[in-house]
Write a protein that holds these residues in place. Structure first.
Motif, PDB file in Angstrom:
ATOM      1  N   ASP A 215       0.834  -1.198   0.000  1.00 54.87           N
ATOM      2  CA  ASP A 215       0.000   0.000   0.000  1.00 54.87           C
ATOM      3  C   ASP A 215       0.869   1.248   0.000  1.00 54.87           C
ATOM      4  O   ASP A 215       0.650   2.185  -0.741  1.00 54.87           O
ATOM      5  CB  ASP A 215      -0.914   0.015   1.233  1.00 54.87           C
ATOM      6  CG  ASP A 215      -2.030  -1.004   1.122  1.00 54.87           C
ATOM      7  OD1 ASP A 215      -2.011  -1.774   0.149  1.00 54.87           O
ATOM      8  OD2 ASP A 215      -2.900  -1.034   2.010  1.00 54.87           O
ATOM      9  N   ARG A 216       1.852   1.214   0.871  1.00 53.37           N
ATOM     10  CA  ARG A 216       2.760   2.352   1.013  1.00 53.37           C
ATOM     11  C   ARG A 216       3.473   2.617  -0.311  1.00 53.37           C
ATOM     12  O   ARG A 216       3.614   3.761  -0.743  1.00 53.37           O
ATOM     13  CB  ARG A 216       3.772   2.007   2.102  1.00 53.37           C
ATOM     14  CG  ARG A 216       3.993   2.987   3.226  1.00 53.37           C
ATOM     15  CD  ARG A 216       2.826   3.715   3.714  1.00 53.37           C
ATOM     16  NE  ARG A 216       3.266   4.937   4.370  1.00 53.37           N
ATOM     17  CZ  ARG A 216       2.506   5.965   4.664  1.00 53.37           C
ATOM     18  NH1 ARG A 216       1.230   5.937   4.359  1.00 53.37           N
ATOM     19  NH2 ARG A 216       2.973   7.029   5.253  1.00 53.37           N
TER      20      ARG A 216
ATOM     21  N   LYS B 236       4.483  16.614 -13.794  1.00 60.31           N
ATOM     22  CA  LYS B 236       4.705  18.059 -13.612  1.00 60.31           C
ATOM     23  C   LYS B 236       6.012  18.480 -14.271  1.00 60.31           C
ATOM     24  O   LYS B 236       6.085  19.504 -14.941  1.00 60.31           O
ATOM     25  CB  LYS B 236       4.754  18.380 -12.109  1.00 60.31           C
ATOM     26  CG  LYS B 236       3.564  19.236 -11.660  1.00 60.31           C
ATOM     27  CD  LYS B 236       3.763  19.760 -10.250  1.00 60.31           C
ATOM     28  CE  LYS B 236       3.333  18.764  -9.209  1.00 60.31           C
ATOM     29  NZ  LYS B 236       3.623  19.203  -7.835  1.00 60.31           N
TER      30      LYS B 236
ATOM     31  N   GLU C  69       4.594   9.667  -9.792  1.00 63.07           N
ATOM     32  CA  GLU C  69       4.081   9.819 -11.153  1.00 63.07           C
ATOM     33  C   GLU C  69       3.560  11.229 -11.372  1.00 63.07           C
ATOM     34  O   GLU C  69       3.787  11.832 -12.421  1.00 63.07           O
ATOM     35  CB  GLU C  69       2.961   8.808 -11.398  1.00 63.07           C
ATOM     36  CG  GLU C  69       3.297   7.844 -12.493  1.00 63.07           C
ATOM     37  CD  GLU C  69       2.233   6.795 -12.648  1.00 63.07           C
ATOM     38  OE1 GLU C  69       2.517   5.806 -13.310  1.00 63.07           O
ATOM     39  OE2 GLU C  69       1.120   6.962 -12.104  1.00 63.07           O
ATOM     40  N   ASN C  70       2.882  11.746 -10.342  1.00 64.61           N
ATOM     41  CA  ASN C  70       2.370  13.108 -10.413  1.00 64.61           C
ATOM     42  C   ASN C  70       3.503  14.124 -10.554  1.00 64.61           C
ATOM     43  O   ASN C  70       3.445  15.046 -11.357  1.00 64.61           O
ATOM     44  CB  ASN C  70       1.522  13.380  -9.167  1.00 64.61           C
ATOM     45  CG  ASN C  70       0.989  14.792  -9.113  1.00 64.61           C
ATOM     46  OD1 ASN C  70       1.642  15.670  -8.581  1.00 64.61           O
ATOM     47  ND2 ASN C  70      -0.176  14.996  -9.700  1.00 64.61           N
ATOM     48  N   GLU C  71       4.577  13.909  -9.775  1.00 66.93           N
ATOM     49  CA  GLU C  71       5.748  14.783  -9.852  1.00 66.93           C
ATOM     50  C   GLU C  71       6.349  14.735 -11.257  1.00 66.93           C
ATOM     51  O   GLU C  71       6.711  15.750 -11.831  1.00 66.93           O
ATOM     52  CB  GLU C  71       6.824  14.320  -8.846  1.00 66.93           C
ATOM     53  CG  GLU C  71       6.393  14.423  -7.404  1.00 66.93           C
ATOM     54  CD  GLU C  71       6.579  15.827  -6.839  1.00 66.93           C
ATOM     55  OE1 GLU C  71       7.646  16.394  -7.059  1.00 66.93           O
ATOM     56  OE2 GLU C  71       5.611  16.348  -6.250  1.00 66.93           O
TER      57      GLU C  71
ATOM     58  N   ALA D 237       2.466   1.765  -3.337  1.00 62.35           N
ATOM     59  CA  ALA D 237       1.511   2.251  -4.337  1.00 62.35           C
ATOM     60  C   ALA D 237       1.299   3.751  -4.156  1.00 62.35           C
ATOM     61  O   ALA D 237       1.258   4.511  -5.129  1.00 62.35           O
ATOM     62  CB  ALA D 237       0.186   1.507  -4.198  1.00 62.35           C
ATOM     63  N   GLN D 238       1.198   4.194  -2.904  1.00 62.52           N
ATOM     64  CA  GLN D 238       0.985   5.622  -2.640  1.00 62.52           C
ATOM     65  C   GLN D 238       2.168   6.446  -3.115  1.00 62.52           C
ATOM     66  O   GLN D 238       2.007   7.494  -3.741  1.00 62.52           O
ATOM     67  CB  GLN D 238       0.753   5.838  -1.144  1.00 62.52           C
ATOM     68  CG  GLN D 238      -0.530   5.171  -0.657  1.00 62.52           C
ATOM     69  CD  GLN D 238      -0.769   5.352   0.820  1.00 62.52           C
ATOM     70  OE1 GLN D 238       0.156   5.568   1.589  1.00 62.52           O
ATOM     71  NE2 GLN D 238      -2.021   5.241   1.235  1.00 62.52           N
ATOM     72  N   LYS D 239       3.372   5.927  -2.842  1.00 59.64           N
ATOM     73  CA  LYS D 239       4.575   6.656  -3.266  1.00 59.64           C
ATOM     74  C   LYS D 239       4.654   6.712  -4.791  1.00 59.64           C
ATOM     75  O   LYS D 239       5.042   7.729  -5.359  1.00 59.64           O
ATOM     76  CB  LYS D 239       5.834   5.982  -2.693  1.00 59.64           C
ATOM     77  CG  LYS D 239       5.923   6.047  -1.169  1.00 59.64           C
ATOM     78  CD  LYS D 239       6.691   7.264  -0.687  1.00 59.64           C
ATOM     79  CE  LYS D 239       6.265   7.717   0.701  1.00 59.64           C
ATOM     80  NZ  LYS D 239       7.086   7.245   1.792  1.00 59.64           N
ATOM     81  N   ILE D 240       4.289   5.623  -5.446  1.00 57.57           N
ATOM     82  CA  ILE D 240       4.321   5.602  -6.916  1.00 57.57           C
ATOM     83  C   ILE D 240       3.373   6.656  -7.475  1.00 57.57           C
ATOM     84  O   ILE D 240       3.724   7.414  -8.378  1.00 57.57           O
ATOM     85  CB  ILE D 240       3.950   4.198  -7.454  1.00 57.57           C
ATOM     86  CG1 ILE D 240       5.100   3.220  -7.200  1.00 57.57           C
ATOM     87  CG2 ILE D 240       3.648   4.254  -8.961  1.00 57.57           C
ATOM     88  CD1 ILE D 240       4.766   1.783  -7.513  1.00 57.57           C
ATOM     89  N   ALA D 241       2.161   6.738  -6.903  1.00 52.46           N
ATOM     90  CA  ALA D 241       1.186   7.719  -7.382  1.00 52.46           C
ATOM     91  C   ALA D 241       1.728   9.139  -7.233  1.00 52.46           C
ATOM     92  O   ALA D 241       1.597   9.968  -8.133  1.00 52.46           O
ATOM     93  CB  ALA D 241      -0.123   7.570  -6.624  1.00 52.46           C
ATOM     94  N   LEU D 242       2.377   9.405  -6.095  1.00 56.39           N
ATOM     95  CA  LEU D 242       2.941  10.742  -5.873  1.00 56.39           C
ATOM     96  C   LEU D 242       4.080  11.023  -6.841  1.00 56.39           C
ATOM     97  O   LEU D 242       4.178  12.107  -7.415  1.00 56.39           O
ATOM     98  CB  LEU D 242       3.432  10.869  -4.429  1.00 56.39           C
ATOM     99  CG  LEU D 242       2.347  10.931  -3.359  1.00 56.39           C
ATOM    100  CD1 LEU D 242       2.954  10.824  -1.972  1.00 56.39           C
ATOM    101  CD2 LEU D 242       1.557  12.222  -3.460  1.00 56.39           C
TER     102      LEU D 242
ATOM    103  N   ARG E  17       5.799  18.504 -18.127  1.00 52.65           N
ATOM    104  CA  ARG E  17       5.019  19.585 -18.723  1.00 52.65           C
ATOM    105  C   ARG E  17       5.792  20.872 -18.914  1.00 52.65           C
ATOM    106  O   ARG E  17       6.729  21.168 -18.230  1.00 52.65           O
ATOM    107  CB  ARG E  17       3.774  19.863 -17.840  1.00 52.65           C
ATOM    108  CG  ARG E  17       2.521  19.396 -18.558  1.00 52.65           C
ATOM    109  CD  ARG E  17       1.307  19.677 -17.710  1.00 52.65           C
ATOM    110  NE  ARG E  17       0.784  18.426 -17.144  1.00 52.65           N
ATOM    111  CZ  ARG E  17       0.347  18.320 -15.907  1.00 52.65           C
ATOM    112  NH1 ARG E  17       0.417  19.348 -15.083  1.00 52.65           N
ATOM    113  NH2 ARG E  17      -0.156  17.189 -15.467  1.00 52.65           N
TER     114      ARG E  17
END
Lengths: 235, 113
Positions: B95-96, B110, B105-107, B98-103, B113
């Protein structure tokens, strides 16, 4: 000026997410919106981006607890003063965002929960069976914590910086809404309920299904009681 | 074939299978060590079966076999509890991550772009 983040946990909400974001954007104060896309199989992420939200896409489905915690981690990393949780299914009326933010801005509470069972407002209050369950858990949690809780399943919440920091590290995963109230007590937070109105969801199914059967009622009760015995991890 | 010989034979086969699993890297040594210990104990107790029956009698078991069943089932219950604990740990680690991956990926989006 406080930096405010609105967290929208969403699982297969392509039918609701766009409207929810637009509702929020029509409000007259500044905040950022982050959608935590909990490994949706539909176009939730695209719809959210199109509506102008930031999107965090989880690679695997974590459930509502893991999704909200991801949003709190994002808030912590990016230095937000306040984080609010609004369900991505359109059940929560954006109009009430100000209402749940008010006690945090006034520094009267660390956590605010929007309740549809108190105050002058009378919106949609869930089905009869679920209301019985909610009433039982409201009674149980209020008795155990000393907080005045009437809507322990409400996912319409606000957290201040202190609560963000603690919950980003340690947030309950099994039955997060009622359990996090127990955690709040353990961490010594001030929790306040404010009256809000909720709507019936327009598309899709509710992600909180664990109030529908006696089996789950027993499970949630055990989880709540065990939560009291947990060690307090202070960061 | 008598029971004693069968026990020794079975325990030895298990012992060899475990060594082979480690050799083929199907089992890490961390977990294999315990299994090797158990099979060795099995072989030793089958060889010195007088000791086993004496010990069982001292504890008040009327039949040595009852003692063996009792011990083995206690061991298996403990083992499944330990495995459930590992499972929970692995879950929260996943879980931990997966959360880090999502963050992350968002970075990354950014930056792109």
């Amino acid at each position: 000026m406080k930096k405010i983040l609105v967290i929208l946990p969403a699982y297969n909400e392509s039918g609701n997410i766009g409207a929810t974001i637009n509702d929020l954007k029509s409000l007259d104060f500044a905040f950022d919106i982050v959608v935590v896309n909990d490994a949706s199989t539909d176009t939730t992420a695209q719809e959210a981006l199109k509506a102008g939200a930031r999107v965090l896409s989880l690679p695997v489905n974590l459930g509502i607890g893991g999704a909200v915690q991801t949003g709190l981690l994002y808030a912590l990393r990016n230095g937000y003063d306040i984080a609010t949780q609004v369900d991505g299914d359109g059940q929560h009326d954006a109009q009430y965002l100000k209402v749940i933010l008010a006690p945090i801005l006034a520094e009267q509470a660390d956590i605010v929960v929007g309740s549809r069972f108190i105050g002058p407002f009378q919106g949609w209050q869930s089905s009869a069976v679920r209301r019985i369950g909610i009433r039982f858990f409201a009674w149980l949690i209020s008795g155990l914590t000393g907080y005045a809780v009437s809507d322990p399943t409400s996912g319409f919440r606000a957290f201040n910086a202190k609560a963000i920091k603690v919950f980003a590290d340690d947030y309950p995963q099994d039955f997060p809404e009622p359990e996090s109230i127990m955690s709040a007590k353990r961490f010594g937070f001030r929790l306040l309920e404010v009256p809000v109105q909720m709507r019936r969801r327009i598309h899709g199914h509710s992600s909180i299904r664990y109030f529908n059967t006696l089996y789950y009622m027993i499970k949630v009760t055990i989880a709540i009681l065990l939560n009291m015995l947990k060690k307090t991890k202070r960061s | 074939m008598n029971v004693r010989l069968l026990s020794i034979l079975l325990a030895s086969v298990f012992f060899l299978i475990i060594i082979d699993l480690v050799r083929r890297e199907k089992l890490t040594f961390k977990y294999a060590a315990g299994w090797l210990g158990i099979t060795l104990l099995g072989i030793l107790l089958a060889v010195f079966d007088k000791f086993l029956s004496g010990f069982a009698a001292k504890l008040g078991f009327q039949l040595t076999s009852n003692f063996i069943f009792f011990t083995v089932s206690c061991g298996l219950i403990s083992l499944s509890l330990i495995l459930t604990i590992f499972l929970g740990q692995q879950n929260s680690r996943n879980d931990r991550m997966a959360q880090k991956i999502a963050l992350l990926e968002n970075e990354l989006q950014k930056i792109k772009r």
